[in-house]
Design a protein around this motif. Structure first.
Motif, PDB file in Angstrom:
ATOM      1  N   SER A  18      25.151  34.419  35.572  1.00  0.00           N
ATOM      2  CA  SER A  18      24.818  33.371  35.860  1.00  0.00           C
ATOM      3  C   SER A  18      25.628  32.592  36.720  1.00  0.00           C
ATOM      4  CB  SER A  18      24.680  32.479  34.643  1.00  0.00           C
ATOM      5  OG  SER A  18      25.859  32.535  34.036  1.00  0.00           O
ATOM      6  N   ARG A  19      26.917  33.345  36.792  1.00  0.00           N
ATOM      7  CA  ARG A  19      28.136  32.684  37.523  1.00  0.00           C
ATOM      8  C   ARG A  19      28.134  33.387  39.147  1.00  0.00           C
ATOM      9  NH1 ARG A  19      32.486  32.046  32.857  1.00  0.00           N
ATOM     10  NH2 ARG A  19      31.507  30.559  31.410  1.00  0.00           N
ATOM     11  N   ASP A  20      28.889  34.321  39.098  1.00  0.00           N
ATOM     12  CA  ASP A  20      29.107  35.055  40.517  1.00  0.00           C
ATOM     13  C   ASP A  20      29.419  36.616  39.995  1.00  0.00           C
ATOM     14  OD1 ASP A  20      29.944  36.097  42.996  1.00  0.00           O
ATOM     15  OD2 ASP A  20      31.021  34.043  43.718  1.00  0.00           O
ATOM     16  N   PHE A  21      28.634  37.214  40.266  1.00  0.00           N
ATOM     17  CA  PHE A  21      28.435  38.512  39.616  1.00  0.00           C
ATOM     18  C   PHE A  21      29.218  39.361  40.561  1.00  0.00           C
ATOM     19  CE2 PHE A  21      26.284  43.028  39.340  1.00  0.00           C
ATOM     20  CZ  PHE A  21      26.850  43.199  37.962  1.00  0.00           C
ATOM     21  N   HIS A  22      29.422  39.055  42.163  1.00  0.00           N
ATOM     22  CA  HIS A  22      30.102  39.884  42.820  1.00  0.00           C
ATOM     23  C   HIS A  22      31.551  39.260  42.823  1.00  0.00           C
ATOM     24  CE1 HIS A  22      31.779  40.819  46.939  1.00  0.00           C
ATOM     25  NE2 HIS A  22      32.228  39.659  47.066  1.00  0.00           N
ATOM     26  N   ARG A  23      31.975  38.202  42.423  1.00  0.00           N
ATOM     27  CA  ARG A  23      33.387  38.029  42.197  1.00  0.00           C
ATOM     28  C   ARG A  23      33.713  38.432  40.820  1.00  0.00           C
ATOM     29  NH1 ARG A  23      35.601  31.882  41.520  1.00  0.00           N
ATOM     30  NH2 ARG A  23      37.791  32.425  41.272  1.00  0.00           N
ATOM     31  N   PHE A  24      32.838  38.600  40.030  1.00  0.00           N
ATOM     32  CA  PHE A  24      33.279  39.478  38.543  1.00  0.00           C
ATOM     33  C   PHE A  24      33.784  40.935  38.947  1.00  0.00           C
ATOM     34  CE2 PHE A  24      32.558  42.010  35.018  1.00  0.00           C
ATOM     35  CZ  PHE A  24      33.495  41.574  34.146  1.00  0.00           C
ATOM     36  N   LEU A  25      32.859  41.633  39.849  1.00  0.00           N
ATOM     37  CA  LEU A  25      33.091  43.004  40.177  1.00  0.00           C
ATOM     38  C   LEU A  25      34.153  43.132  40.960  1.00  0.00           C
ATOM     39  CD1 LEU A  25      29.465  44.013  41.004  1.00  0.00           C
ATOM     40  CD2 LEU A  25      30.551  44.492  38.853  1.00  0.00           C
ATOM     41  N   ARG A  26      34.628  42.260  41.984  1.00  0.00           N
ATOM     42  CA  ARG A  26      35.714  42.016  42.875  1.00  0.00           C
ATOM     43  C   ARG A  26      37.085  42.084  41.944  1.00  0.00           C
ATOM     44  NH1 ARG A  26      34.744  45.227  46.843  1.00  0.00           N
ATOM     45  NH2 ARG A  26      37.008  44.812  47.376  1.00  0.00           N
ATOM     46  N   SER A  27      36.972  40.963  40.971  1.00  0.00           N
ATOM     47  CA  SER A  27      38.184  40.993  39.954  1.00  0.00           C
ATOM     48  C   SER A  27      38.513  42.308  39.299  1.00  0.00           C
ATOM     49  CB  SER A  27      37.772  39.883  39.141  1.00  0.00           C
ATOM     50  OG  SER A  27      36.983  40.314  37.934  1.00  0.00           O
ATOM     51  N   ILE A  28      37.457  43.028  38.741  1.00  0.00           N
ATOM     52  CA  ILE A  28      37.815  44.237  38.268  1.00  0.00           C
ATOM     53  C   ILE A  28      38.388  45.333  39.228  1.00  0.00           C
ATOM     54  CG2 ILE A  28      36.605  46.485  37.104  1.00  0.00           C
ATOM     55  CD1 ILE A  28      36.585  43.854  35.563  1.00  0.00           C
ATOM     56  N   ILE A  29      37.908  45.356  40.488  1.00  0.00           N
ATOM     57  CA  ILE A  29      38.562  46.213  41.581  1.00  0.00           C
ATOM     58  C   ILE A  29      39.879  45.842  41.823  1.00  0.00           C
ATOM     59  CG2 ILE A  29      38.283  46.730  43.961  1.00  0.00           C
ATOM     60  CD1 ILE A  29      35.077  46.381  43.636  1.00  0.00           C
ATOM     61  N   GLU A  30      40.186  44.432  42.067  1.00  0.00           N
ATOM     62  CA  GLU A  30      41.508  43.731  42.245  1.00  0.00           C
ATOM     63  C   GLU A  30      42.479  44.278  41.081  1.00  0.00           C
ATOM     64  OE1 GLU A  30      40.942  39.829  43.041  1.00  0.00           O
ATOM     65  OE2 GLU A  30      39.635  40.171  44.914  1.00  0.00           O
ATOM     66  N   GLN A  31      41.947  43.984  39.812  1.00  0.00           N
ATOM     67  CA  GLN A  31      43.051  44.239  38.765  1.00  0.00           C
ATOM     68  C   GLN A  31      43.269  46.071  38.799  1.00  0.00           C
ATOM     69  OE1 GLN A  31      42.115  42.329  34.795  1.00  0.00           O
ATOM     70  NE2 GLN A  31      40.202  41.734  35.942  1.00  0.00           N
ATOM     71  N   CYS A  32      42.321  46.863  39.085  1.00  0.00           N
ATOM     72  CA  CYS A  32      42.409  48.393  39.020  1.00  0.00           C
ATOM     73  C   CYS A  32      43.549  48.508  40.454  1.00  0.00           C
ATOM     74  CB  CYS A  32      41.256  48.948  39.410  1.00  0.00           C
ATOM     75  SG  CYS A  32      40.190  49.201  38.058  1.00  0.00           S
ATOM     76  N   HIS A  33      43.404  47.927  41.348  1.00  0.00           N
ATOM     77  CA  HIS A  33      44.408  48.096  42.343  1.00  0.00           C
ATOM     78  C   HIS A  33      45.765  47.588  42.201  1.00  0.00           C
ATOM     79  CE1 HIS A  33      41.967  49.638  45.360  1.00  0.00           C
ATOM     80  NE2 HIS A  33      41.031  48.508  45.438  1.00  0.00           N
ATOM     81  N   ASN A  34      45.766  46.526  41.355  1.00  0.00           N
ATOM     82  CA  ASN A  34      47.177  46.160  40.985  1.00  0.00           C
ATOM     83  C   ASN A  34      47.908  47.078  39.918  1.00  0.00           C
ATOM     84  OD1 ASN A  34      46.910  43.739  42.441  1.00  0.00           O
ATOM     85  ND2 ASN A  34      46.095  42.491  40.677  1.00  0.00           N
ATOM     86  N   LEU A  35      46.888  47.380  39.075  1.00  0.00           N
ATOM     87  CA  LEU A  35      47.556  48.302  37.973  1.00  0.00           C
ATOM     88  C   LEU A  35      47.727  49.867  38.331  1.00  0.00           C
ATOM     89  CD1 LEU A  35      47.796  49.091  34.900  1.00  0.00           C
ATOM     90  CD2 LEU A  35      45.580  49.733  34.759  1.00  0.00           C
ATOM     91  N   HIS A  36      47.227  50.317  39.631  1.00  0.00           N
ATOM     92  CA  HIS A  36      47.713  51.427  40.081  1.00  0.00           C
ATOM     93  C   HIS A  36      48.918  51.275  41.143  1.00  0.00           C
ATOM     94  CE1 HIS A  36      47.808  54.822  43.228  1.00  0.00           C
ATOM     95  NE2 HIS A  36      47.835  53.933  43.880  1.00  0.00           N
ATOM     96  N   SER A  37      48.926  50.060  41.626  1.00  0.00           N
ATOM     97  CA  SER A  37      50.620  49.608  42.282  1.00  0.00           C
ATOM     98  C   SER A  37      51.519  49.856  41.187  1.00  0.00           C
ATOM     99  CB  SER A  37      50.249  48.316  43.152  1.00  0.00           C
ATOM    100  OG  SER A  37      49.337  48.506  44.112  1.00  0.00           O
ATOM    101  N   VAL A  38      51.431  49.143  40.107  1.00  0.00           N
ATOM    102  CA  VAL A  38      52.519  49.083  39.135  1.00  0.00           C
ATOM    103  C   VAL A  38      52.849  50.294  38.469  1.00  0.00           C
ATOM    104  CG1 VAL A  38      53.340  47.904  37.021  1.00  0.00           C
ATOM    105  CG2 VAL A  38      52.153  46.731  38.610  1.00  0.00           C
ATOM    106  N   VAL A  39      51.704  51.151  38.414  1.00  0.00           N
ATOM    107  CA  VAL A  39      51.999  52.398  37.702  1.00  0.00           C
ATOM    108  C   VAL A  39      52.678  53.127  38.461  1.00  0.00           C
ATOM    109  CG1 VAL A  39      50.599  54.642  37.028  1.00  0.00           C
ATOM    110  CG2 VAL A  39      49.925  52.362  36.194  1.00  0.00           C
ATOM    111  N   HIS A  40      52.367  53.329  40.087  1.00  0.00           N
ATOM    112  CA  HIS A  40      53.117  54.101  40.983  1.00  0.00           C
ATOM    113  C   HIS A  40      54.222  53.583  41.208  1.00  0.00           C
ATOM    114  CE1 HIS A  40      53.836  55.562  45.182  1.00  0.00           C
ATOM    115  NE2 HIS A  40      53.054  56.558  44.711  1.00  0.00           N
ATOM    116  N   GLU A  41      54.698  52.574  41.078  1.00  0.00           N
ATOM    117  CA  GLU A  41      56.283  51.895  41.200  1.00  0.00           C
ATOM    118  C   GLU A  41      56.978  52.245  39.936  1.00  0.00           C
ATOM    119  OE1 GLU A  41      58.381  47.401  41.395  1.00  0.00           O
ATOM    120  OE2 GLU A  41      56.271  47.651  41.741  1.00  0.00           O
ATOM    121  N   THR A  42      56.219  52.308  38.819  1.00  0.00           N
ATOM    122  CA  THR A  42      56.904  52.436  37.728  1.00  0.00           C
ATOM    123  C   THR A  42      57.174  53.965  37.152  1.00  0.00           C
ATOM    124  OG1 THR A  42      56.005  50.552  36.689  1.00  0.00           O
ATOM    125  CG2 THR A  42      56.915  52.194  35.139  1.00  0.00           C
ATOM    126  N   TYR A  43      56.296  54.910  37.641  1.00  0.00           N
ATOM    127  CA  TYR A  43      56.553  56.331  37.492  1.00  0.00           C
ATOM    128  C   TYR A  43      56.562  57.136  38.671  1.00  0.00           C
ATOM    129  CZ  TYR A  43      54.776  54.705  32.733  1.00  0.00           C
ATOM    130  OH  TYR A  43      54.620  53.995  31.400  1.00  0.00           O
TER     131      TYR A  43
END
Length: 311
Positions: A275-300
């Motif tokens: 009912s809000r913005d389905f595209h925006r919700f999906l993009r937020s999941i993708i962005e969070q995954c990219h952020n998580l990947h970056s921090v994991v790569h930096e850490t390990y």
């Protein structure tokens, strides 16, 4: 664990999962193309092959040529043959960490894929390739779980697999739901089949193929292995185990990002999302995954040498 080993295991798993995802999506849509009453050359098809790696080229290439390119083009990094090759190359660098059975299964699939794609014919070879990748994936995943210690190395493999799934599914959903107008039951069956989820979906919703039900199942179902929520939870668990084994100083930051991603799927309601913005919700999941990947790569993987002495 050495950073190069962690990186090799992680990317071996991601590339392998990427080839499996590409194969499933192409197989489902190839079967739609074979239906004489179904047109698969519209904007929805262009979005699908665009998210698989063709990008802007998707609008200009015919479906048969697109399938051949996404299966057998060695110059395309996201093609099935390229992903299987990259998975094998990473596996060869961490042979001491994976089991001999894993290497045998991956090596066998690699040679089968390379031989098939070398002389690919759309009419006779493409279905054989999809079958080989699907069955090879079941064997590789099964032998990985059965023949490895479920320690740090195994957790990096799980992290790579579920990171790729959590990224790929929102991209696929966005590609299809952005052009959902005019979609019929065959389109929703194709989407569910792309995630090996049609039978599992029917056990929950029977055969009622409503777009909101399909979105709810693929995003928020906590029990099916190819849903975003399930994948995010498994990724969270793998990162928790890795953090406890490594005592990395940035594990708390990783935990916050992974926990936020998990919460955004575990406590979401599909009615609110759509009912809000389905595209925006999906993009937020993708962005969070990219952020998580970056921090994991930096850490390990790409951490300063001083950090290793401080740990």
């Amino acid at each position: 664990m050495l950073s190069r080993v962690a990186d090799g295991l992680y990317w071996m798993s991601r590339y392998f999962e990427r080839s499996n995802h590409c194969s499933r999506v192409l197989e489902a849509n190839f079967n739609l193309m074979l239906n004489p009453g179904k047109l698969s050359t519209g904007k929805r098809w262009q979005n699908i092959i665009g998210h698989l790696g063709l990008g802007a080229e998707a609008a200009e290439i015919e479906p048969p040529a697109a399938i051949l390119k996404l299966t057998s083009d060695t110059s395309l990094r996201s093609s099935i043959v390229s992903c299987i090759t990259s998975a094998r190359e990473n596996a060869s660098q961490v042979r001491e960490q994976i089991s001999s059975e894993m290497w045998e299964r991956l090596n066998q699939l690699y040679h089968e894929v390379v031989q098939t794609t070398a002389v690919m014919n759309l009419d006779t070879d493409v279905q054989r390739l999809f079958t080989a990748v699907r069955e090879g994936s079941y064997k590789f995943v099964g032998v990985t779980d059965a023949s490895m210690n479920h320690g740090e190395a195994w957790q990096f493999i799980q992290l790579g697999k579920y990171m790729e799934r959590t990224l790929a599914l929102p991209l696929l959903l966005d590609a299809i739901f952005s052009e959902a107008e005019g979609a019929d039951d065959l389109d929703w069956v194709g989407l569910l089949s792309s995630c090996s989820a049609f039978e599992a979906y029917c056990k929950v919703y029977t055969a009622d193929l409503k777009p909101e039900f399909v979105a709810e199942f693929l995003l928020l179902n906590p029990e099916f292995p190819y849903t975003a929520r399930y994948s995010a939870e498994k990724m969270h668990a793998a990162l928790d185990a890795i953090g406890r084994a490594s005592s990395a100083r940035k594990a708390a930051q990783i935990e916050r990002i992974a926990g936020r991603l998990h919460s955004s799927l575990a406590y979401a309601q599909i009615a609110d999302i759509m009912s809000r913005d389905f595209h925006r919700f999906l993009r937020s999941i993708i962005e969070q995954c990219h952020n998580l990947h970056s921090v994991v790569h930096e850490t390990y993987v790409d951490y300063p040498i001083e950090t290793a002495f401080e740990a």
